[in-house]
Write a protein that holds these residues in place. Structure first.
Motif, mmCIF file in Angstrom:
data_model
loop_
_atom_site.group_PDB
_atom_site.id
_atom_site.type_symbol
_atom_site.label_atom_id
_atom_site.label_comp_id
_atom_site.label_asym_id
_atom_site.label_seq_id
_atom_site.Cartn_x
_atom_site.Cartn_y
_atom_site.Cartn_z
ATOM 1 N N SER A 44 0.850 -1.194 0.000
ATOM 2 C CA SER A 44 0.000 0.000 0.000
ATOM 3 C C SER A 44 0.884 1.241 0.000
ATOM 4 O O SER A 44 1.971 1.249 0.573
ATOM 5 C CB SER A 44 -0.924 -0.022 1.204
ATOM 6 O OG SER A 44 -0.172 0.270 2.328
ATOM 7 N N LEU A 45 0.387 2.260 -0.657
ATOM 8 C CA LEU A 45 1.211 3.447 -0.897
ATOM 9 C C LEU A 45 0.319 4.669 -0.986
ATOM 10 O O LEU A 45 -0.770 4.597 -1.555
ATOM 11 C CB LEU A 45 1.909 3.165 -2.227
ATOM 12 C CG LEU A 45 2.869 4.134 -2.871
ATOM 13 C CD1 LEU A 45 3.810 3.365 -3.751
ATOM 14 C CD2 LEU A 45 2.180 5.180 -3.694
ATOM 15 N N LEU A 46 0.789 5.793 -0.448
ATOM 16 C CA LEU A 46 0.026 7.037 -0.562
ATOM 17 C C LEU A 46 0.733 7.950 -1.560
ATOM 18 O O LEU A 46 1.885 8.334 -1.354
ATOM 19 C CB LEU A 46 -0.079 7.712 0.817
ATOM 20 C CG LEU A 46 -0.855 9.021 0.863
ATOM 21 C CD1 LEU A 46 -2.283 8.842 0.348
ATOM 22 C CD2 LEU A 46 -0.881 9.586 2.282
ATOM 23 N N LEU A 47 0.015 8.268 -2.645
ATOM 24 C CA LEU A 47 0.588 9.075 -3.730
ATOM 25 C C LEU A 47 -0.127 10.417 -3.797
ATOM 26 O O LEU A 47 -1.343 10.476 -3.939
ATOM 27 C CB LEU A 47 0.411 8.319 -5.057
ATOM 28 C CG LEU A 47 0.811 9.073 -6.332
ATOM 29 C CD1 LEU A 47 2.327 9.233 -6.425
ATOM 30 C CD2 LEU A 47 0.306 8.336 -7.574
ATOM 31 N N GLY A 48 0.633 11.498 -3.714
ATOM 32 C CA GLY A 48 0.052 12.838 -3.908
ATOM 33 C C GLY A 48 0.233 13.231 -5.360
ATOM 34 O O GLY A 48 1.356 13.204 -5.865
ATOM 35 N N PHE A 49 -0.872 13.547 -6.038
ATOM 36 C CA PHE A 49 -0.762 13.910 -7.456
ATOM 37 C C PHE A 49 -1.358 15.294 -7.694
ATOM 38 O O PHE A 49 -2.529 15.542 -7.410
ATOM 39 C CB PHE A 49 -1.487 12.877 -8.332
ATOM 40 C CG PHE A 49 -1.366 13.180 -9.813
ATOM 41 C CD1 PHE A 49 -0.193 12.894 -10.488
ATOM 42 C CD2 PHE A 49 -2.396 13.777 -10.512
ATOM 43 C CE1 PHE A 49 -0.053 13.186 -11.843
ATOM 44 C CE2 PHE A 49 -2.266 14.075 -11.871
ATOM 45 C CZ PHE A 49 -1.094 13.778 -12.528
ATOM 46 N N LEU A 77 -4.751 7.622 -3.485
ATOM 47 C CA LEU A 77 -4.415 8.823 -4.250
ATOM 48 C C LEU A 77 -4.919 10.078 -3.546
ATOM 49 O O LEU A 77 -6.094 10.177 -3.218
ATOM 50 C CB LEU A 77 -5.078 8.697 -5.631
ATOM 51 C CG LEU A 77 -4.740 9.746 -6.678
ATOM 52 C CD1 LEU A 77 -3.269 9.661 -7.071
ATOM 53 C CD2 LEU A 77 -5.612 9.543 -7.921
ATOM 54 N N MET A 78 -4.000 11.030 -3.310
ATOM 55 C CA MET A 78 -4.428 12.376 -2.871
ATOM 56 C C MET A 78 -4.360 13.214 -4.125
ATOM 57 O O MET A 78 -3.270 13.570 -4.570
ATOM 58 C CB MET A 78 -3.431 12.935 -1.852
ATOM 59 C CG MET A 78 -3.781 12.648 -0.423
ATOM 60 S SD MET A 78 -2.542 13.395 0.665
ATOM 61 C CE MET A 78 -3.217 15.039 0.851
ATOM 62 N N PHE A 79 -5.502 13.529 -4.723
ATOM 63 C CA PHE A 79 -5.527 14.218 -6.023
ATOM 64 C C PHE A 79 -5.868 15.687 -5.832
ATOM 65 O O PHE A 79 -6.819 16.023 -5.142
ATOM 66 C CB PHE A 79 -6.571 13.553 -6.931
ATOM 67 C CG PHE A 79 -6.660 14.173 -8.289
ATOM 68 C CD1 PHE A 79 -5.868 13.707 -9.319
ATOM 69 C CD2 PHE A 79 -7.521 15.236 -8.536
ATOM 70 C CE1 PHE A 79 -5.932 14.285 -10.580
ATOM 71 C CE2 PHE A 79 -7.591 15.821 -9.791
ATOM 72 C CZ PHE A 79 -6.797 15.344 -10.806
ATOM 73 N N GLU A 80 -5.093 16.564 -6.453
ATOM 74 C CA GLU A 80 -5.399 18.010 -6.380
ATOM 75 C C GLU A 80 -5.385 18.603 -7.779
ATOM 76 O O GLU A 80 -4.428 18.400 -8.532
ATOM 77 C CB GLU A 80 -4.355 18.718 -5.520
ATOM 78 C CG GLU A 80 -4.367 18.241 -4.086
ATOM 79 C CD GLU A 80 -4.639 19.352 -3.091
ATOM 80 O OE1 GLU A 80 -5.030 20.460 -3.516
ATOM 81 O OE2 GLU A 80 -4.455 19.095 -1.895
#
Ligand code: AHR
Length: 336
Positions: A44-49, A77-80
């Protein structure tokens, strides 16, 4: 035959049934896990995009692909969405750092101005992936890799098509107008350079003007209107850096009483569904593909980075040219 049950018989039947039920439920749960696993079994991985905005069908397709592939690979995914503003992208990257995401990915709207925030990411030990566009910096190791199209090659392919088209029509001189993408962005710089280099040795080609259309349909419309006011029917070729601006420009050409695809050669870049449909109608002559489907590579690279592995410095997807030189019925649905 009549079945007879006594109290202990009923109890033992209940026991058998509950064991059977447990077994069936276990099988369902395991089957569910298997159907759900595949790539989701990755760590598991937290990716900021940080995405540039929503300026084009390409960009919307890119966002959709990133979201779908994050889901597919089990990546949180932290999507902005930066709504076309560099300062919003910088603020988003700072939020990712504060949140201590595992990996940051972003599509830089322009090439300059990233050093400070990327230095902060480096100090926080968070690896950064460039998606779609590049940055320009003197600093070392601010980013790990670039996953995106070879924009220079796209420009070259557009120029090479134009040379073949001029040959096939026996044209002696071509006045070209260029509607460029966002100033100081990688696709703008490289599509312009690749095209200019490809036609440089051909004396028939003359670029009358390059004008900034910012990759936006309404700007493509405005640019075309002003180019037609300035040059009228002297224009032989429109080279537009993306489909969105091309689709904005075409109605203006028609309003001026000219036929796009016949009176004016139209060259576009992206290859979204709408532009391909218009290519099939004959109003666009050539579309150089630029695929927005970068999500798979982004997720796989992010997973490798989190595992501390080395990754390739540059990953370019394969891209084609769609044009009136080919059998257009062979082009399948584009998906963006
Ligand atoms: O960076 C890729 C470009 O950005 C695409 O060609 C364009 O449509 C998008 O907005």
């Amino acid at each position: 035959m009549k079945m007879m049950y006594n109290a202990s018989g009923v109890r033992s039947m209940k026991k058998t049934l509950s064991i059977l039920l447990c077994f069936v439920m276990t099988v369902f749960v395991l089957a569910g896990c298997q159907a759900d696993s595949g790539k989701k079994g990755e760590p598991s991985l937290l990716l900021g995009f940080s995405q540039i905005g929503s300026e084009s069908a390409w960009r919307l397709g890119n966002t959709r692909d990133i979201e779908e592939q994050a889901e597919n690979y089990g990546v949180s995914l932290m999507f902005e969405n930066a709504n076309q503003k560099q300062e919003n992208q910088i603020a988003a990257i700072r939020r990712f750092i504060a949140y201590q995401v595992d990996v940051i990915a972003f599509s830089p709207i322009v090439e300059d101005g990233w050093d400070n925030v990327l230095m902060e990411a480096k100090e926080a030990g968070i690896p950064v992936i460039l998606v779609d566009r590049d940055i320009s910096t003197e600093e070392e190791d601010l980013t790990t890799c670039l996953i995106g199209a070879d924009f220079y090659k796209e420009g070259v392919m557009a120029g090479e098509y134009l040379i073949r088209k001029a040959d096939s029509l026996g044209l002696e001189h071509l006045n070209i107008v260029e509607i460029t993408g966002t100033d100081n962005s990688t696709p703008m710089r490289q599509r312009q350079a690749g095209f200019a280099d490809a036609i440089a040795g051909d004396e028939r080609m003359e670029i009358l003007e390059s004008i900034d259309g910012d990759f936006i349909k309404s700007r493509g419309e405005e640019c075309m209107r002003s180019l037609l006011e300035e040059y009228g029917d002297e224009i032989d070729v429109v080279y537009s850096h993306n489909d969105e601006m091309t689709l904005g420009a075409l109605p203006e050409i028609e309003k001026a009483g000219l036929v796009p695809g016949k009176d004016i050669i139209i060259i576009s870049i992206d290859g979204g569904q709408e532009a391909i449909d218009v290519l099939k109608q004959g109003k666009i002559n050539c579309v150089v593909e630029c695929t927005p489907k970068l999500g798979k590579e982004v997720m796989e690279t992010a997973i490798r980075l989190k595992a501390g592995e080395k990754v390739e410095g540059v990953i370019h997807p394969e891209e084609k040219v769609f044009s009136d030189e080919m059998n257009l019925s062979e082009i399948g649905p584009r998906g963006y």
